[in-house]
Design a protein around this motif. Sequence first.
Motif, PDB file in Angstrom:
ATOM      1  N   ALA A   1       8.954  -8.890  -3.459  1.00 55.49           N
ATOM      2  CA  ALA A   1       9.587  -7.666  -2.930  1.00 55.49           C
ATOM      3  C   ALA A   1       8.877  -6.361  -3.559  1.00 55.49           C
ATOM      4  CB  ALA A   1      11.032  -7.666  -2.667  1.00 55.49           C
ATOM      5  N   PHE A   2       8.808  -6.491  -4.840  1.00 59.61           N
ATOM      6  CA  PHE A   2       8.169  -5.366  -5.541  1.00 59.61           C
ATOM      7  C   PHE A   2       6.898  -4.997  -5.231  1.00 59.61           C
ATOM      8  CE2 PHE A   2       5.841  -3.859  -9.459  1.00 59.61           C
ATOM      9  CZ  PHE A   2       6.564  -2.646  -9.584  1.00 59.61           C
ATOM     10  N   PHE A   3       6.021  -6.226  -5.254  1.00 56.99           N
ATOM     11  CA  PHE A   3       4.638  -6.099  -4.933  1.00 56.99           C
ATOM     12  C   PHE A   3       4.406  -5.335  -3.261  1.00 56.99           C
ATOM     13  CE2 PHE A   3       3.826  -8.508  -8.522  1.00 56.99           C
ATOM     14  CZ  PHE A   3       2.950  -7.731  -9.601  1.00 56.99           C
ATOM     15  N   TYR A   4       5.338  -6.013  -2.511  1.00 62.73           N
ATOM     16  CA  TYR A   4       5.162  -5.382  -1.225  1.00 62.73           C
ATOM     17  C   TYR A   4       5.624  -4.044  -1.067  1.00 62.73           C
ATOM     18  CZ  TYR A   4       7.270  -5.152   3.496  1.00 62.73           C
ATOM     19  OH  TYR A   4       7.534  -4.489   4.809  1.00 62.73           O
ATOM     20  N   ALA A   5       6.678  -3.475  -1.872  1.00 64.10           N
ATOM     21  CA  ALA A   5       6.935  -2.163  -1.885  1.00 64.10           C
ATOM     22  C   ALA A   5       5.628  -1.121  -2.359  1.00 64.10           C
ATOM     23  CB  ALA A   5       8.088  -1.693  -2.688  1.00 64.10           C
ATOM     24  N   ILE A   6       5.104  -1.755  -3.326  1.00 61.83           N
ATOM     25  CA  ILE A   6       3.878  -1.217  -4.041  1.00 61.83           C
ATOM     26  C   ILE A   6       2.846  -0.852  -3.184  1.00 61.83           C
ATOM     27  CG2 ILE A   6       2.217  -1.350  -5.928  1.00 61.83           C
ATOM     28  CD1 ILE A   6       4.959  -0.097  -6.913  1.00 61.83           C
ATOM     29  N   PHE A   7       2.387  -2.107  -2.391  1.00 61.33           N
ATOM     30  CA  PHE A   7       1.302  -2.080  -1.482  1.00 61.33           C
ATOM     31  C   PHE A   7       1.478  -1.040  -0.412  1.00 61.33           C
ATOM     32  CE2 PHE A   7      -0.284  -3.719   2.642  1.00 61.33           C
ATOM     33  CZ  PHE A   7      -1.466  -3.700   2.074  1.00 61.33           C
ATOM     34  N   ASN A   8       2.717  -0.872   0.372  1.00 62.35           N
ATOM     35  CA  ASN A   8       2.942  -0.085   1.412  1.00 62.35           C
ATOM     36  C   ASN A   8       3.070   1.272   0.761  1.00 62.35           C
ATOM     37  OD1 ASN A   8       3.090  -1.749   3.581  1.00 62.35           O
ATOM     38  ND2 ASN A   8       5.251  -2.434   2.744  1.00 62.35           N
ATOM     39  N   LEU A   9       3.392   1.619  -0.573  1.00 66.76           N
ATOM     40  CA  LEU A   9       3.237   3.037  -0.914  1.00 66.76           C
ATOM     41  C   LEU A   9       1.799   3.401  -1.270  1.00 66.76           C
ATOM     42  CD1 LEU A   9       6.048   2.974  -3.428  1.00 66.76           C
ATOM     43  CD2 LEU A   9       6.008   4.164  -1.454  1.00 66.76           C
ATOM     44  N   VAL A  10       0.895   2.435  -1.501  1.00 65.81           N
ATOM     45  CA  VAL A  10      -0.268   2.903  -1.848  1.00 65.81           C
ATOM     46  C   VAL A  10      -0.959   2.872  -0.414  1.00 65.81           C
ATOM     47  CG1 VAL A  10      -2.676   2.031  -2.729  1.00 65.81           C
ATOM     48  CG2 VAL A  10      -0.375   1.668  -4.199  1.00 65.81           C
ATOM     49  N   LEU A  11      -0.716   2.156   0.418  1.00 67.17           N
ATOM     50  CA  LEU A  11      -1.105   2.303   1.993  1.00 67.17           C
ATOM     51  C   LEU A  11      -0.606   3.592   2.530  1.00 67.17           C
ATOM     52  CD1 LEU A  11      -2.669   0.917   4.050  1.00 67.17           C
ATOM     53  CD2 LEU A  11      -0.397  -0.010   4.843  1.00 67.17           C
ATOM     54  N   THR A  12       0.414   4.362   2.263  1.00 69.33           N
ATOM     55  CA  THR A  12       0.796   5.546   2.679  1.00 69.33           C
ATOM     56  C   THR A  12      -0.056   6.530   2.015  1.00 69.33           C
ATOM     57  OG1 THR A  12       3.241   4.823   2.613  1.00 69.33           O
ATOM     58  CG2 THR A  12       2.648   7.205   2.611  1.00 69.33           C
ATOM     59  N   THR A  13      -0.488   6.418   0.811  1.00 71.43           N
ATOM     60  CA  THR A  13      -1.334   7.526   0.313  1.00 71.43           C
ATOM     61  C   THR A  13      -2.861   7.227   1.119  1.00 71.43           C
ATOM     62  OG1 THR A  13      -2.069   5.939  -1.576  1.00 71.43           O
ATOM     63  CG2 THR A  13      -0.479   7.344  -1.877  1.00 71.43           C
ATOM     64  N   VAL A  14      -3.138   6.244   1.231  1.00 72.94           N
ATOM     65  CA  VAL A  14      -4.493   5.987   2.315  1.00 72.94           C
ATOM     66  C   VAL A  14      -4.303   6.652   3.644  1.00 72.94           C
ATOM     67  CG1 VAL A  14      -6.059   4.491   2.942  1.00 72.94           C
ATOM     68  CG2 VAL A  14      -5.209   4.006   0.783  1.00 72.94           C
ATOM     69  N   VAL A  15      -3.540   6.226   4.204  1.00 74.03           N
ATOM     70  CA  VAL A  15      -3.000   6.942   5.636  1.00 74.03           C
ATOM     71  C   VAL A  15      -2.897   8.592   5.567  1.00 74.03           C
ATOM     72  CG1 VAL A  15      -1.439   6.832   7.660  1.00 74.03           C
ATOM     73  CG2 VAL A  15      -2.028   4.808   6.425  1.00 74.03           C
ATOM     74  N   ILE A  16      -2.275   8.783   4.785  1.00 75.01           N
ATOM     75  CA  ILE A  16      -2.159  10.205   4.590  1.00 75.01           C
ATOM     76  C   ILE A  16      -3.464  11.057   4.284  1.00 75.01           C
ATOM     77  CG2 ILE A  16      -1.537  12.409   3.107  1.00 75.01           C
ATOM     78  CD1 ILE A  16       1.148  10.553   2.273  1.00 75.01           C
ATOM     79  N   THR A  17      -4.287  10.500   3.558  1.00 76.90           N
ATOM     80  CA  THR A  17      -5.850  10.923   3.547  1.00 76.90           C
ATOM     81  C   THR A  17      -6.616  10.943   4.816  1.00 76.90           C
ATOM     82  OG1 THR A  17      -5.815  10.245   1.002  1.00 76.90           O
ATOM     83  CG2 THR A  17      -7.806  10.691   2.145  1.00 76.90           C
ATOM     84  N   VAL A  18      -6.259   9.777   5.765  1.00 83.61           N
ATOM     85  CA  VAL A  18      -6.959   9.682   6.792  1.00 83.61           C
ATOM     86  C   VAL A  18      -6.703  10.714   7.658  1.00 83.61           C
ATOM     87  CG1 VAL A  18      -7.530   8.034   8.747  1.00 83.61           C
ATOM     88  CG2 VAL A  18      -7.500   7.280   6.343  1.00 83.61           C
ATOM     89  N   VAL A  19      -5.109  10.786   7.906  1.00 85.77           N
ATOM     90  CA  VAL A  19      -4.480  11.606   8.890  1.00 85.77           C
ATOM     91  C   VAL A  19      -4.817  13.155   8.576  1.00 85.77           C
ATOM     92  CG1 VAL A  19      -2.302  12.209   9.708  1.00 85.77           C
ATOM     93  CG2 VAL A  19      -2.737   9.989   9.239  1.00 85.77           C
TER      94      VAL A  19
END
Length: 324
Positions: free
Chosen positions: A82-100
Amino acid sequence: MALVDPTASHLDPGMDGESGVLASVFGVLPNANCPKHGQNTPEDTKRCLRKVIGHHRDYVKISLPDAKGNRLPTEWWKTAIAFFYAIFNLVLTTVVITVVHERVPEKENSPPLPDKFFDYIDRVKWAFTVTEINGMLLVGIWVIQWLFLRYKSIAGRRFFFLIGTLYLYRCVTMYITTLPVPGNHFTCAPKLYGDSHAKMQRVLTLISGGGLSITGSHLMCGDFLYSGHTVMLTLTYLFIKEYSPRTFWWYHLMCWLLAAVGVALRCSPNNYLTNTWWNPVFNFFERNVQTQVPCSFCWPITWPPACLKNSCKKYSAVQSLREE
């Protein structure tokens, strides 16, 4: 496990306590092979019953739950997932912010959307800083409280799963719907127009600064639907309240004020959940948790070893309703 004869319909009312228990458990009728209670001593009746039981074979096996099993297993490996799941989605959020950010329309072409709140309330320059400070305080309070929880592995994986899922939804919503900047005072970083190396640098800057404006790591626009700050403020408060004694009303009130002020300044009989995509994942994490997690605390280190068992019994609205 108990063995019961389904054909046994009645017992001799004259049997004493132990004989009656043996006959009721094993379904043995007081037939001609055993003397009536009044015709012999209770010891003879018991001896005869045990002899008949040894030859009786029409039993029904009833499986009883193991009362000694651990109903709240720690399963730290699930917490790690669950911890790595949360970390993955938090990092994914930064990638999506950069794209958006590259798709956000210019303020001259798409002005901010009308907002009745800001039509009557002037913008407070330091409000967003207060929001981020309140969020960091709430996260810090929750981490300290979590360290002292007795069942911290269960509470931790619940928190990580919810945070990861909410930020995953945030990635989807802000990628699908790109809103204009909420105000003319916003200063957005210049667009990069396909410079992959510079975009990667922005992702790393966001991660290193925790995505906070006060650290100077977040100068991009487009991540307005929905607010990550509001997610952290609300979820940390709910976990703080749920996993602390109900008698700590002053503690709950203080944390509620931190969350409410931060959010206000930031924002001026069928189980339908079984149809959601995340329900199997949630069941995987919660499969072996067979009871409500009690509100008990212990030291986060091995000394002193004694835990504060049963420190509180009524600690959540859900539990109080069930008990009433």
